[in-house]
Write an enzyme that holds these catalytic residues in place. Structure first.
Site, mmCIF file in Angstrom:
data_model
loop_
_atom_site.group_PDB
_atom_site.id
_atom_site.type_symbol
_atom_site.label_atom_id
_atom_site.label_comp_id
_atom_site.label_asym_id
_atom_site.label_seq_id
_atom_site.Cartn_x
_atom_site.Cartn_y
_atom_site.Cartn_z
ATOM 1 C CB SER A 108 -0.863 -0.021 1.263
ATOM 2 O OG SER A 108 -1.360 1.274 1.528
ATOM 3 C CB SER A 109 0.462 4.578 -1.515
ATOM 4 O OG SER A 109 -0.828 4.859 -1.035
ATOM 5 C CE LYS A 141 -0.813 -4.908 3.174
ATOM 6 N NZ LYS A 141 -1.072 -6.154 2.442
ATOM 7 C CG HIS A 180 -10.268 2.763 2.067
ATOM 8 N ND1 HIS A 180 -10.291 1.395 1.932
ATOM 9 C CD2 HIS A 180 -9.062 3.065 2.613
ATOM 10 C CE1 HIS A 180 -9.152 0.893 2.381
ATOM 11 N NE2 HIS A 180 -8.389 1.878 2.808
HETATM 12 O O1 GFB Z 1 -9.707 6.746 2.527
HETATM 13 P P1 GFB Z 1 -9.337 7.171 3.889
HETATM 14 O O2 GFB Z 1 -10.113 6.599 5.003
HETATM 15 O O3 GFB Z 1 -7.832 6.838 4.219
HETATM 16 O O4 GFB Z 1 -9.474 8.777 4.003
HETATM 17 P P2 GFB Z 1 -6.345 7.416 3.927
HETATM 18 C C1 GFB Z 1 -8.959 9.659 3.054
HETATM 19 C C2 GFB Z 1 -9.328 11.088 3.420
HETATM 20 O O5 GFB Z 1 -10.739 11.267 3.279
HETATM 21 C C3 GFB Z 1 -8.983 11.512 4.848
HETATM 22 C C4 GFB Z 1 -11.268 11.923 4.423
HETATM 23 O O6 GFB Z 1 -8.487 12.829 4.856
HETATM 24 C C5 GFB Z 1 -10.344 11.457 5.550
HETATM 25 O O7 GFB Z 1 -10.426 12.322 6.680
HETATM 26 N N1 GFB Z 1 -12.700 11.614 4.607
HETATM 27 C C6 GFB Z 1 -13.718 12.500 4.538
HETATM 28 C C7 GFB Z 1 -13.227 10.409 4.917
HETATM 29 N N2 GFB Z 1 -14.876 11.918 4.826
HETATM 30 C C8 GFB Z 1 -14.612 10.609 5.057
HETATM 31 C C9 GFB Z 1 -15.450 9.493 5.398
HETATM 32 O O8 GFB Z 1 -16.664 9.606 5.553
HETATM 33 N N3 GFB Z 1 -14.821 8.289 5.538
HETATM 34 C C10 GFB Z 1 -13.458 8.133 5.374
HETATM 35 N N4 GFB Z 1 -12.905 6.911 5.510
HETATM 36 N N5 GFB Z 1 -12.658 9.192 5.078
HETATM 37 C C11 GFB Z 1 -5.839 4.933 4.282
HETATM 38 C C12 GFB Z 1 -4.965 4.200 5.263
HETATM 39 O O9 GFB Z 1 -5.497 6.237 4.481
HETATM 40 O O10 GFB Z 1 -5.574 4.641 2.934
HETATM 41 C C13 GFB Z 1 -4.760 2.799 4.916
HETATM 42 O O11 GFB Z 1 -5.462 4.394 6.563
HETATM 43 C C14 GFB Z 1 -4.498 2.577 3.448
HETATM 44 O O12 GFB Z 1 -3.721 2.292 5.663
HETATM 45 C C15 GFB Z 1 -5.477 3.323 2.589
HETATM 46 O O13 GFB Z 1 -3.186 2.948 3.115
HETATM 47 C C16 GFB Z 1 -5.175 3.202 1.113
HETATM 48 O O14 GFB Z 1 -6.090 7.627 2.475
HETATM 49 O O15 GFB Z 1 -6.062 8.584 4.789
#
Ligand code: GFB
Length: 318
Positions: A108-109, A141, A180
Site C-alpha cells: 500500500s502507498s 506491509k 475508505h
Molecule cells: O480513505 P481514507 O479513510 O484513508 O481517508 P487514507 C482519506 C481522506 O478522506 C482523509 C477523508 O483525509 C479522511 O479524513 N474523509 C472524509 C473520509 N470523509 C470521510 C469518510 O466519511 N470516511 C473516510 N474513511 N474518510 C488509508 C490508510 O489512508 O488509505 C490505509 O489508513 C491505506 O492504511 C489506505 O493505506 C489506502 O487515504 O487517509
C-alpha cells in the site's frame, strides 16, 4: 503464466482479490485456486502449510489483508499489525517451501513517509517517519515487502512487491466507519438523497489530496507484471497508480454530482485528515509499458452502478 497454470489468488472476495480473479478468468486462465476465509484461515500457519502442500500453486497473488480507512486503521492497530503480519509470514514462507514460481505481494502507498516529497518515488521508502493514523498497517506491509526481498536474496525466490495507491471499485467495503473515503462518500450521499436529508457530514478539512485508481486497472497491472517481469527487473517495490491526485473536497463534489445529492456538505474537523498528500510516482511502471486506463469519473460511475446492483437498490435517478 500459462492458461493452465495453477494460480492461487489469496483474498479473492475482497476489493483487490475479486478484481484479480475477474481479470484472470476474463483472460482465459482456467486453473485458478481460491479459498474463502471459512475454508482457509491464512492466520493459521499449519493450515496454510497444509494447503500449499496439497494444492502446489505455481503462482500466487497475495491480496489477502486486513484493510480499512483512516478510522479503522487508527482504532484497531493491534488487529491490523497482527493479522497482516501473520498472513504475510505464513503465505510467503509456504510459497518458498512449496516451490512457488512467482509470488506477487500487494502492499500500500501508506508504506511511504507521511511528508514524502511528491510524487512519491519507490526509493523514498523508510526515509522519514510514517503517518501515525496507519503506522501499524504500514509496518506490517513494510515487513511483507522486506520478507519477499530477503527470501529472494537468500533463497533465490521470485517474489515481487507492488505498492498500489488508494483503490476503489466493485466489491468494496461500505461499513460506515471502517471503510475508505470513496465508498463512504457513495454511501453517505446515496442515503442522504433517498432519505431526503439536507446535509451530509464528511471527515476532516477536505484539504488532503489523494490519488485514486480503479481496481480493474490495478488487476490489469498486476497480471501484466506477473507475466512480464521478475524480481530482478522490478527491484524491492514498484508503485501502481493513476498518476494524478485530487483533493477530498473535489472528490466529494464529484461523487455528490454522480449520486445526485443536492444538499450541503459539512466538514467535521474533529476527525483526522491523515497524510496531507499521497501521489505516487509511476514512471517506473509506465516505462515498462503499463498505464492506467479508467478515468476517475468513469470509475465512480461504474462503482456506483455496482453499489446499487449489489445492494439491490434502485438508483432512483431520472
Ligand atoms: O480513505 P481514507 O479513510 O484513508 O481517508 P487514507 C482519506 C481522506 O478522506 C482523509 C477523508 O483525509 C479522511 O479524513 N474523509 C472524509 C473520509 N470523509 C470521510 C469518510 O466519511 N470516511 C473516510 N474513511 N474518510 C488509508 C490508510 O489512508 O488509505 C490505509 O489508513 C491505506 O492504511 C489506505 O493505506 C489506502 O487515504 O487517509
Amino acid at each position: 503464466m500459462q492458461l493452465d497454470s495453477r494460480i492461487y489468488v489469496a483474498g479473492h472476495r475482497g476489493l483487490v482479490g475479486s478484481a484479480i480473479l475477474r481479470q484472470l478468468q476474463g483472460s482465459g486462465y482456467f486453473n485458478v485456486i481460491t479459498r474463502s476465509h471459512k475454508e482457509l484461515d491464512l492466520e493459521r500457519q499449519q493450515d496454510v502449510e497444509d494447503f500449499f502442500y496439497m494444492q502446489r500453486p505455481e503462482y500466487v497473488f497475495l491480496a489477502a489483508a486486513r484493510v480499512g480507512g483512516i478510522w479503522a486503521n487508527q482504532t484497531y492497530p493491534a488487529e491490523f499489525i497482527y493479522s497482516n503480519l501473520s498472513v504475510e509470514v505464513n503465505v510467503v514462507h509456504a510459497a518458498f517451501r512449496y516451490g512457488v514460481k512467482k509470488l506477487l505481494f500487494l502492499g500500500s502507498s501508506c508504506i511511504y513517509p507521511k511528508l514524502a516529497p511528491q510524487p512519491i518515488k519507490e526509493e523514498y521508502l523508510l526515509s522519514a517517519p510514517l503517518e501515525p493514523t496507519n503506522e501499524a498497517y504500514a509496518m506490517a506491509k513494510i515487513a511483507g515487502l522486506k520478507m519477499c526481498r530477503y527470501y529472494n536474496e537468500q533463497y533465490g525466490t521470485n517474489f515481487i512487491s507492488v505498492m498500489p495507491t488508494n483503490l476503489f471499485g466493485p466489491n468494496d467495503n461500505y461499513h460506515p466507519e471502517n471503510c475508505h473515503v470513496l465508498p463512504a462518500l457513495i454511501c453517505k450521499f446515496h442515503d442522504a438523497r433517498v432519505m431526503g436529508k439536507t446535509d451530509v457530514t464528511l471527515w476532516g478539512t477536505g484539504e488532503p489530496r489523494r490519488e485514486f485508481l480503479y481496481v480493474d486497472d490495478l488487476a490489469d497491472a498486476v497480471v501484466f507484471l506477473m507475466n512480464h517481469y521478475d524480481y530482478s527487473d522490478v527491484g524491492e517495490v514498484i508503485n501502481i497508480g493513476a498518476g494524478k491526485d485530487i483533493s477530498i473536497k473535489e472528490l466529494a463534489e464529484l461523487v455528490k454530482r454522480n449520486v445526485g445529492f443536492e444538499g450541503r456538505i459539512i466538514w467535521d474537523t474533529s476527525k483526522p485528515d491523515g497524510t496531507p498528500r499521497k501521489l505516487l510516482d509511476v514512471s517506473k511502471l509506465n516505462r515498462m509499458g503499463w498505464h492506467a486506463k479508467t478515468g476517475l469519473q468513469e470509475g465512480i460511475r461504474r462503482t456506483y452502478d455496482c453499489y446499487c446492483r449489489e445492494l439491490g437498490l434502485d438508483k432512483g435517478l431520472e
